[in-house]
Design a protein around this motif. Structure first.
Motif, PDB file in Angstrom:
ATOM      1  N   LEU A  63      32.833  28.243  44.626  1.00 24.59           N
ATOM      2  CA  LEU A  63      33.890  28.256  43.612  1.00 24.59           C
ATOM      3  C   LEU A  63      34.868  29.375  43.926  1.00 24.59           C
ATOM      4  CD1 LEU A  63      31.813  28.005  40.305  1.00 24.59           C
ATOM      5  CD2 LEU A  63      33.069  26.170  41.420  1.00 24.59           C
ATOM      6  N   ILE A  64      36.140  29.117  43.703  1.00 26.40           N
ATOM      7  CA  ILE A  64      37.167  30.147  43.811  1.00 26.40           C
ATOM      8  C   ILE A  64      37.932  30.157  42.498  1.00 26.40           C
ATOM      9  CG2 ILE A  64      39.250  30.913  44.984  1.00 26.40           C
ATOM     10  CD1 ILE A  64      38.209  29.532  47.505  1.00 26.40           C
ATOM     11  N   PHE A  65      37.911  31.293  41.820  1.00 30.47           N
ATOM     12  CA  PHE A  65      38.654  31.461  40.579  1.00 30.47           C
ATOM     13  C   PHE A  65      39.914  32.251  40.881  1.00 30.47           C
ATOM     14  CE2 PHE A  65      34.326  30.864  39.116  1.00 30.47           C
ATOM     15  CZ  PHE A  65      34.503  29.930  38.115  1.00 30.47           C
ATOM     16  N   GLN A  66      41.052  31.737  40.465  1.00 28.27           N
ATOM     17  CA  GLN A  66      42.316  32.425  40.678  1.00 28.27           C
ATOM     18  C   GLN A  66      42.705  33.176  39.406  1.00 28.27           C
ATOM     19  OE1 GLN A  66      44.964  29.229  41.902  1.00 28.27           O
ATOM     20  NE2 GLN A  66      44.545  29.690  44.044  1.00 28.27           N
ATOM     21  N   VAL A  67      43.235  34.375  39.583  1.00 29.49           N
ATOM     22  CA  VAL A  67      43.695  35.205  38.473  1.00 29.49           C
ATOM     23  C   VAL A  67      45.210  35.280  38.554  1.00 29.49           C
ATOM     24  CG1 VAL A  67      43.569  37.469  37.384  1.00 29.49           C
ATOM     25  CG2 VAL A  67      41.551  36.526  38.526  1.00 29.49           C
ATOM     26  N   TRP A  68      45.870  34.750  37.536  1.00 30.06           N
ATOM     27  CA  TRP A  68      47.334  34.688  37.481  1.00 30.06           C
ATOM     28  C   TRP A  68      47.862  35.592  36.383  1.00 30.06           C
ATOM     29  CZ3 TRP A  68      50.548  31.343  40.377  1.00 30.06           C
ATOM     30  CH2 TRP A  68      49.883  30.484  41.245  1.00 30.06           C
ATOM     31  N   THR A  69      49.135  35.966  36.502  1.00 31.54           N
ATOM     32  CA  THR A  69      49.826  36.687  35.448  1.00 31.54           C
ATOM     33  C   THR A  69      51.166  36.000  35.201  1.00 31.54           C
ATOM     34  OG1 THR A  69      50.568  38.844  34.665  1.00 31.54           O
ATOM     35  CG2 THR A  69      50.977  38.348  36.976  1.00 31.54           C
ATOM     36  N   HIS A  70      51.675  36.197  34.018  1.00 34.76           N
ATOM     37  CA  HIS A  70      52.986  35.660  33.663  1.00 34.76           C
ATOM     38  C   HIS A  70      53.800  36.836  33.122  1.00 34.76           C
ATOM     39  CE1 HIS A  70      55.807  32.491  32.452  1.00 34.76           C
ATOM     40  NE2 HIS A  70      56.095  33.317  31.464  1.00 34.76           N
ATOM     41  N   ALA A  71      54.815  37.217  33.850  1.00 37.72           N
ATOM     42  CA  ALA A  71      55.634  38.361  33.438  1.00 37.72           C
ATOM     43  C   ALA A  71      57.096  38.064  33.698  1.00 37.72           C
ATOM     44  CB  ALA A  71      55.210  39.624  34.198  1.00 37.72           C
ATOM     45  N   MET A  72      57.917  38.333  32.715  1.00 37.73           N
ATOM     46  CA  MET A  72      59.370  38.182  32.824  1.00 37.73           C
ATOM     47  C   MET A  72      59.746  36.790  33.322  1.00 37.73           C
ATOM     48  SD  MET A  72      60.194  42.124  34.003  1.00 37.73           S
ATOM     49  CE  MET A  72      61.341  41.672  35.208  1.00 37.73           C
ATOM     50  N   GLY A  73      59.072  35.755  32.792  1.00 36.63           N
ATOM     51  CA  GLY A  73      59.406  34.384  33.128  1.00 36.63           C
ATOM     52  C   GLY A  73      58.886  33.884  34.455  1.00 36.63           C
ATOM     53  N   THR A  74      58.076  34.686  35.128  1.00 39.10           N
ATOM     54  CA  THR A  74      57.571  34.309  36.450  1.00 39.10           C
ATOM     55  C   THR A  74      56.047  34.339  36.451  1.00 39.10           C
ATOM     56  OG1 THR A  74      59.508  35.312  37.462  1.00 39.10           O
ATOM     57  CG2 THR A  74      57.651  34.870  38.907  1.00 39.10           C
ATOM     58  N   GLU A  75      55.447  33.302  37.025  1.00 37.18           N
ATOM     59  CA  GLU A  75      54.004  33.303  37.219  1.00 37.18           C
ATOM     60  C   GLU A  75      53.693  33.820  38.614  1.00 37.18           C
ATOM     61  OE1 GLU A  75      52.338  29.488  36.416  1.00 37.18           O
ATOM     62  OE2 GLU A  75      52.642  29.705  34.273  1.00 37.18           O
ATOM     63  N   MET A  76      52.634  34.640  38.720  1.00 37.83           N
ATOM     64  CA  MET A  76      52.290  35.232  39.999  1.00 37.83           C
ATOM     65  C   MET A  76      50.771  35.258  40.161  1.00 37.83           C
ATOM     66  SD  MET A  76      53.396  38.942  41.548  1.00 37.83           S
ATOM     67  CE  MET A  76      52.210  39.964  40.710  1.00 37.83           C
ATOM     68  N   LEU A  77      50.312  34.839  41.325  1.00 40.48           N
ATOM     69  CA  LEU A  77      48.892  34.890  41.646  1.00 40.48           C
ATOM     70  C   LEU A  77      48.529  36.325  42.032  1.00 40.48           C
ATOM     71  CD1 LEU A  77      46.186  33.466  42.182  1.00 40.48           C
ATOM     72  CD2 LEU A  77      47.042  32.925  44.469  1.00 40.48           C
ATOM     73  N   LEU A  78      47.644  36.955  41.248  1.00 45.50           N
ATOM     74  CA  LEU A  78      47.240  38.336  41.523  1.00 45.50           C
ATOM     75  C   LEU A  78      46.077  38.415  42.501  1.00 45.50           C
ATOM     76  CD1 LEU A  78      47.301  39.940  37.974  1.00 45.50           C
ATOM     77  CD2 LEU A  78      48.990  40.173  39.790  1.00 45.50           C
ATOM     78  N   GLY A  79      45.113  37.510  42.346  1.00 46.03           N
ATOM     79  CA  GLY A  79      43.947  37.588  43.200  1.00 46.03           C
ATOM     80  C   GLY A  79      42.989  36.446  42.967  1.00 46.03           C
ATOM     81  N   GLU A  80      41.829  36.528  43.651  1.00 47.35           N
ATOM     82  CA  GLU A  80      40.822  35.480  43.570  1.00 47.35           C
ATOM     83  C   GLU A  80      39.425  36.086  43.538  1.00 47.35           C
ATOM     84  OE1 GLU A  80      42.939  31.961  46.162  1.00 47.35           O
ATOM     85  OE2 GLU A  80      41.821  33.510  47.259  1.00 47.35           O
ATOM     86  N   ALA A  81      38.544  35.430  42.812  1.00 46.89           N
ATOM     87  CA  ALA A  81      37.120  35.771  42.813  1.00 46.89           C
ATOM     88  C   ALA A  81      36.391  34.618  43.480  1.00 46.89           C
ATOM     89  CB  ALA A  81      36.614  35.977  41.398  1.00 46.89           C
ATOM     90  N   PHE A  82      35.466  34.923  44.378  1.00 49.41           N
ATOM     91  CA  PHE A  82      34.781  33.916  45.189  1.00 49.41           C
ATOM     92  C   PHE A  82      33.299  33.897  44.861  1.00 49.41           C
ATOM     93  CE2 PHE A  82      32.721  32.739  49.286  1.00 49.41           C
ATOM     94  CZ  PHE A  82      33.200  31.437  49.362  1.00 49.41           C
ATOM     95  N   ILE A  83      32.783  32.716  44.524  1.00 52.87           N
ATOM     96  CA  ILE A  83      31.357  32.525  44.295  1.00 52.87           C
ATOM     97  C   ILE A  83      30.873  31.575  45.396  1.00 52.87           C
ATOM     98  CG2 ILE A  83      29.599  31.579  42.756  1.00 52.87           C
ATOM     99  CD1 ILE A  83      32.761  32.964  41.330  1.00 52.87           C
ATOM    100  N   PRO A  84      30.141  32.077  46.391  1.00 51.66           N
ATOM    101  CA  PRO A  84      29.812  31.275  47.568  1.00 51.66           C
ATOM    102  C   PRO A  84      28.863  30.110  47.303  1.00 51.66           C
ATOM    103  CG  PRO A  84      28.786  33.431  47.706  1.00 51.66           C
ATOM    104  CD  PRO A  84      29.669  33.444  46.503  1.00 51.66           C
ATOM    105  N   SER A  85      28.007  30.208  46.296  1.00 50.80           N
ATOM    106  CA  SER A  85      27.022  29.158  46.046  1.00 50.80           C
ATOM    107  C   SER A  85      26.628  29.159  44.576  1.00 50.80           C
ATOM    108  CB  SER A  85      25.781  29.401  46.898  1.00 50.80           C
ATOM    109  OG  SER A  85      24.748  28.514  46.541  1.00 50.80           O
TER     110      SER A  85
END
Length: 115
Positions: free
Chosen positions: A2-24
């Motif tokens: 599993l890969i979980f993406q962490v996003w933010t929304h600031a000043m009208g823009t969405e931005m991918l900050l990072g990811e958490a990885f669960i290998p199994s």
């Protein structure tokens, strides 16, 4: 995996900050039956940097970062995960239970980390 993406929304823009990885999901099969068990996962930033000891020149910078670059840990994600297989012969089919408790960013990597 599993890969979980962490996003933010600031000043009208969405931005991918990072990811958490669960290998199994194997460690989470029927985990914590009747209760939720919290697990902590590292969140890796999207920007790659070279590890210590790599010599970089203007000509090889992009290739080195693409091939050997590592991503900084920018925070942690605390969540409960439970994988409940539908049957023993087909453990890849089942129900996934998730509960996100918190996301905490490291001060040195994220602006406004407390929000």
């Amino acid at each position: 995996a599993l890969i979980f993406q962490v996003w933010t929304h600031a000043m009208g823009t969405e931005m991918l900050l990072g990811e958490a990885f669960i290998p199994s999901l194997r460690p989470y099969i029927w985990s914590a039956m009747g209760r939720e068990e919290k697990f902590e996962f590292q969140i890796f930033g999207m920007e790659k940097r070279l590890p210590p000891g790599f010599e970089m020149t203007a000509g090889n910078a992009a290739a080195l970062v693409n091939e050997h670059g590592v991503r900084n840990v920018i925070g942690t994600m605390v969540m409960a995960i439970k994988w409940m297989p539908a049957s023993e012969p087909a453990p890849e089919i089942g129900q996934l239970g998730l509960r996100l408790y918190s996301i905490q960013f490291k001060i040195e990597h994220i602006e406004a980390h407390e929000k």
